[in-house]
Design an enzyme around this catalytic site. Structure first.
Site, PDB file in Angstrom:
ATOM      1  N   ARG A   1       0.833  -1.204   0.000  1.00 45.18           N
ATOM      2  CA  ARG A   1       0.000   0.000   0.000  1.00 45.18           C
ATOM      3  C   ARG A   1       0.875   1.265   0.000  1.00 45.18           C
ATOM      4  O   ARG A   1       0.505   2.280  -0.589  1.00 45.18           O
ATOM      5  CB  ARG A   1      -0.978   0.008   1.180  1.00 45.18           C
ATOM      6  CG  ARG A   1      -2.036   1.106   1.099  1.00 45.18           C
ATOM      7  CD  ARG A   1      -3.112   0.965   2.163  1.00 45.18           C
ATOM      8  NE  ARG A   1      -4.195   0.084   1.776  1.00 45.18           N
ATOM      9  CZ  ARG A   1      -5.317   0.475   1.136  1.00 45.18           C
ATOM     10  NH1 ARG A   1      -5.501   1.743   0.838  1.00 45.18           N
ATOM     11  NH2 ARG A   1      -6.239  -0.395   0.822  1.00 45.18           N
TER      12      ARG A   1
ATOM     13  N   GLU B   1      -9.656   6.211   7.155  1.00 46.26           N
ATOM     14  CA  GLU B   1      -8.220   6.464   7.125  1.00 46.26           C
ATOM     15  C   GLU B   1      -7.796   7.725   6.368  1.00 46.26           C
ATOM     16  O   GLU B   1      -6.864   8.414   6.803  1.00 46.26           O
ATOM     17  CB  GLU B   1      -7.488   5.261   6.500  1.00 46.26           C
ATOM     18  CG  GLU B   1      -7.624   3.993   7.304  1.00 46.26           C
ATOM     19  CD  GLU B   1      -7.195   2.773   6.495  1.00 46.26           C
ATOM     20  OE1 GLU B   1      -7.943   2.350   5.596  1.00 46.26           O
ATOM     21  OE2 GLU B   1      -6.087   2.272   6.752  1.00 46.26           O
TER      22      GLU B   1
HETATM   23  N1  MTE Z   1     -11.959   6.098  14.474  1.00 47.59           N
HETATM   24  C1  MTE Z   1     -11.994   5.866  15.797  1.00 47.59           C
HETATM   25  N2  MTE Z   1     -12.710   6.693  16.570  1.00 47.59           N
HETATM   26  N3  MTE Z   1     -11.323   4.816  16.354  1.00 47.59           N
HETATM   27  C2  MTE Z   1     -10.577   3.958  15.592  1.00 47.59           C
HETATM   28  O1  MTE Z   1      -9.979   3.014  16.116  1.00 47.59           O
HETATM   29  N4  MTE Z   1      -9.782   3.383  13.324  1.00 47.59           N
HETATM   30  C3  MTE Z   1      -9.480   3.892  11.984  1.00 47.59           C
HETATM   31  C4  MTE Z   1     -10.711   4.583  11.391  1.00 47.59           C
HETATM   32  N5  MTE Z   1     -11.254   5.513  12.327  1.00 47.59           N
HETATM   33  C5  MTE Z   1     -10.508   4.191  14.175  1.00 47.59           C
HETATM   34  C6  MTE Z   1     -11.254   5.278  13.659  1.00 47.59           C
HETATM   35  C7  MTE Z   1      -9.044   2.861  11.058  1.00 47.59           C
HETATM   36  S1  MTE Z   1      -7.425   2.385  11.076  1.00 47.59           S
HETATM   37  C8  MTE Z   1      -9.892   2.296  10.148  1.00 47.59           C
HETATM   38  S2  MTE Z   1      -9.335   1.179   9.009  1.00 47.59           S
HETATM   39  C9  MTE Z   1     -11.318   2.636  10.102  1.00 47.59           C
HETATM   40  O2  MTE Z   1     -11.678   3.578  11.102  1.00 47.59           O
HETATM   41  C10 MTE Z   1     -12.120   1.358  10.291  1.00 47.59           C
HETATM   42  O3  MTE Z   1     -13.475   1.578  10.338  1.00 47.59           O
HETATM   43  P1  MTE Z   1     -14.393   1.780   9.041  1.00 47.59           P
HETATM   44  O4  MTE Z   1     -13.934   0.828   8.005  1.00 47.59           O
HETATM   45  O5  MTE Z   1     -15.748   1.490   9.544  1.00 47.59           O
HETATM   46  O6  MTE Z   1     -14.198   3.205   8.624  1.00 47.59           O
HETATM   47 MO1  MOS Z   2      -7.171   0.357   9.628  1.00 44.12          MO
HETATM   48  S1  MOS Z   2      -5.121   0.541   9.629  1.00 44.12           S
HETATM   49  O1  MOS Z   2      -7.135  -0.470   8.102  1.00 44.12           O
HETATM   50  O2  MOS Z   2      -7.366  -0.872  10.780  1.00 44.12           O
END
Ligand code: MTE
Ligand code: MOS
Length: 778
Positions: free
Chosen positions: A317, A719
């Protein structure tokens, strides 16, 4: 009296379903649950060498210590020790050798955490040291890799470099990052009848925890259930690395026949679990007088730690984001996955993408400084084109390139030109304080790059009172996935969101799931839940049609009612009727992302369903005498397509930005010469505080729709916003460059701590002195 009209839930800025519980303390995390009778507490003893043969490991005194119920080492395992998630290499307990400082040697279960910890330190451990490789440079010299080096190539970079009118080379070091989720790693394992095991795990990947627990216990997957209601943050750190915690608790529970809880304290959590990969990026770029890149050779090398974990995909990535928004016609990207005697680094919001993007943003910024141009002008000159110049180095066409428009909009709304001029005026009359600003774009690919992982399932029950129970494979970590999927289901049935019950993720309801990661949680689970709802709806529609006479396709579900022509029933009444007519009110749903294909050997194909975009402008002020700085103003325009929930998305953009800012500014991980992490608590590892959030912080979501038929044409948001913070790093570079009246380019690695900013200022002053001395001598 007319009822207030029930508004659609999708696109409404609804609060997080647990918002009140989060702030009042009523939200239950695993450590808050009522403790089962006979609960034991586990403690893991960590290795105190980076690389050594274990000459002696005596645990008799541990077993004999007060309150101890069981001790387990590698020798005591009933089945497997290796729990590598993709490839082998990750052990529950060190076996014969330790390969990093902080590796798990053994675990003990006792009546309390204090007793378990006290007992663990009664072990006798003798080591015979072995040579250790601790950093990227050493690993590169020794060719120490966890996985084979990969090359992505298009055109002829070498020839283009040789022909280019200008050329520059450089190196950027990019630091790692600790996840610093508020809730640390935790699991509670509870033996069930017949040797089965229930594991409550703070994990983004319940199916993998289930599978690995079954593997180490020597059970079939079907005998293990993993459940998670919510995490207090995951950020990628609980994608694979929740498993060793869960496995350790489960092993001790199986051994003792008693429930076992394992919760790492902050120090152990930071020492024992992997982080964002730190990177070195070497670039050699050829460009023309307008700043357009003609050819580029990029070398990316990351510190993976001791095992592959997710490093293959993370580094892939990084390669796939080393273009960011820029068309690279002649490009070679080489990616080394370095093996070091440090903890295995893992997923972290952006998953390698941020590091790849940092590399190319450095390149365009350096080009601008070499040519004495405005960095934004160089960025714009290299943007992907709308019709031509739109093929990525991995041959995916950028079909919905909104970047030129989005950046133009932000440039205008954030007042880029005027603020830039104002900063220059300020700097001209301010000898010690200097201001800088930068506007940087983000393009982030959405989907798991491992195509097979792009699938999801859901399970819906409608009860005879018309209430709905929703379950899917996604996990909630604060990002608002559960409310978004509930909004989708509410709108499918045309019922109030309050009628949709959100439930914990469990491998018992939806099996064989992918982790909640790659930002695709709502894309995948939203579609799966929609499919389940549509299945039940079509059954209900047939029921209504046969009740009233008419066509099922004419039945409308809206405002808590089901209508056909002039006839109507409440949703609950129709559910009751369907039940009496012996129609099933329960369904599963499944979704697989279309269009994806990727060959990881040639690095070609369409790894992403679509891209999410954004741009940020940041303004900083540095004190050139101390290196201290303040972020003064940030303006963001972010693309979430047609947002499922603008309140949640706004929170994700703000939070992602601040987390990215921490990564690139104050969060610095340090290891000593023995390979021991010295920054393992908030006292030495500085995450952003409320006071670090810019006083002037404006975030807007761009109006638009996903070009692809994603769930309600929304876009993933988890992300991408993290990378908006690259603008802070470049604003700092800009402020430092002001010290030399923009004649020299600052030497600054990430994170740009105050110390590094000060050193960069001093280095620039020294180079400036040398230049003027030379000029004077001539
Ligand atoms: N937001 C919060 N509040 N807490 C989290 O741990 N993780 C991030 C993002 N936002 C996270 C977050 C990461 S690394 C990812 S991959 C995505 O949320 C995962 O959730 P989603 O696929 O539902 O967006
Ligand atoms: Mo998010 S780094 O893909 O959990």
């Amino acid at each position: 009296m007319r009822r207030a009209r029930q508004r659609p839930a999708v696109a409404a800025p609804l609060p997080h379903d647990s918002a009140v519980q989060h702030v009042s303390g009523a939200a239950l995390y695993i450590d808050d649950l009522p403790e089962p009778r006979d609960l034991l507490h586990a403690y893991i003893r960590l290795s105190e060498r980076a690389h050594a043969r274990i000459a002696r490991l005596e645990v008799a005194a541990v077993a004999a210590a007060p309150g101890v119920a069981a001790v387990m080492t590698a020798r005591d395992l009933p089945a497997a020790n290796d729990i590598g998630p993709v490839l082998p290499g990750d052990l529950v307990f060190a076996d014969g050798v330790v390969e990093y400082w902080g590796q798990s040697l053994f675990a003990v279960a006792a009546e309390s955490v204090e007793l378990a910890r006290a007992a663990a330190f009664k072990a006798v451990v003798d080591y015979e040291d072995l040579p250790a490789i601790l950093d990227i440079e050493t690993a590169l010299t020794r060719q120490s890799f966890v996985l084979p080096t990969q090359v992505m190539r298009r055109g002829d970079a070498a020839a283009a470099l040789a022909r280019a009118p200008h050329r520059l080379k450089g190196r950027l070091a990019i630091g790692g990052q600790d996840h610093f989720y508020l809730e640390g790693q935790v699991a509670m394992a509870m033996p069930r009848e017949g040797g089965d095991m229930l594991v409550l795990s703070s994990t983004q990947h319940p199916s993998e925890v289930q599978h690995l627990v079954a593997k180490v216990l020597g059970l079939p997957d079907s005998a293990v259930v993993t459940e998670v209601r919510r995490m207090g943050g995951g950020f990628g750190g609980k994608e694979t690395q929740a498993a060793p915690i869960a496995c350790t608790a489960a092993l001790l529970a199986q051994r003792t026949g008693r429930p076992v809880k394992l919760r790492l304290d902050r120090d152990d959590d930071m020492i024992l679990t992997g982080k964002r990969h730190d990177f070195i990026a070497d670039y050699d770029v050829g460009f023309d007088a307008e700043g357009r890149i003609r050819g580029i050779a990029l070398m990316l090398a990351s510190r993976c730690g001791i095992s592959p974990d997710l490093s293959g995909a993370v580094n892939d990535r990084a390669m796939m984001h080393a273009d960011n928004c820029y068309y690279l016609e002649n490009v070679t990207i080489t990616s080394h996955r370095c093996k070091t005697n440090t903890v295995s680094n893992t997923a972290f919001r952006g998953f390698g993408g941020p590091q790849g993007m940092m590399a190319i943003e450095q390149v365009v910024d350096e080009i601008a400084r070499r040519l004495g141009m405005d960095p934004l002008a160089v960025r714009k000159r290299n943007f992907y084109g709308l019709r031509r110049r739109n093929l990525t180095p991995y041959r995916m066409k950028v079909e919905d390139n909104v970047i030129p428009g989005l950046v133009a909009e932000l440039e205008e709304s954030a007042d880029y030109a005027a603020r830039r001029a104002a900063a220059a005026r300020f700097n001209a009359s301010s000898p010690w304080l200097k201001r800088g600003l930068a506007l940087t774009p983000v393009k982030f690919g959405i989907s798991f790059t491992a195509t097979s992982m792009n699938q999801a399932g859901a399970l819906l029950h409608v009860y005879t009172d018309g209430s709905v129970q929703l379950n899917h494979g996604g996990t909630e970590m604060g990002q608002g996935l559960f409310i978004k999927v509930a909004q989708v289901v509410a709108d499918e049935f045309g019922i109030d969101i309050a009628r949709v019950k959100i439930t914990a993720t469990t491998t018992e309801k939806v099996p064989n799931t992918s982790p909640t990661a790659a930002s695709s949680g709502s894309d995948l689970n939203g579609k799966a839940a929609q499919a389940a709802a549509r299945e039940i709806k079509s059954r209900l529609a047939r029921c209504a049609a046969s009740l009233w006479g008419g066509k099922p396709q004419d039945v409308v579900f809206a405002e808590g009612e089901v209508r056909l022509g002039r006839r109507s029933l409440s949703f609950a009444a129709l559910a009751r009727h369907a039940h009496r007519s012996r129609v099933s009110l329960s369904a599963t749903g499944f979704y697989r992302t279309p269009k994806l294909r990727y060959d990881p050997k040639t690095h070609r194909g369409r790894p992403f369903y679509y891209f999410a975009y954004g741009a940020a402008m940041s303004e900083v002020e540095i004190d050139t005498l101390t290196g201290e700085y303040k972020l003064r103003r940030v303006v963001i325009l972010h693309d979430c397509g047609a947002s499922l929930n603008p309140a949640i998305d706004l929170g994700q953009v703000e939070g992602g930005f601040v987390q990215g800012m921490g990564w690139l500014t104050s969060e610095e991980l340090c290891w000593d010469a023995e390979g021991r992490l010295t920054t393992h608590a908030p006292s030495t590892y500085k995450i952003p505080a409320c006071s670090d959030v810019p006083p002037d912080f404006r975030v807007a979501l761009r109006r638009g729709r996903n070009r692809e038929p994603s769930i309600y044409r929304s876009k993933a948001v988890g992300e991408p916003p993290l990378m908006l913070a690259i603008s802070v790093f470049h604003a700092l570079r800009d402020a430092i460059a002001a010290v030399g009246e923009y004649q020299l380019s600052p030497l600054l690695d990430a994170p740009a701590t105050s110390e590094r900013v000060l050193l960069a200022v001093e280095d620039l002053r020294e180079r400036l002195g040398r230049t003027s001395a030379r000029l004077a001598a001539e």
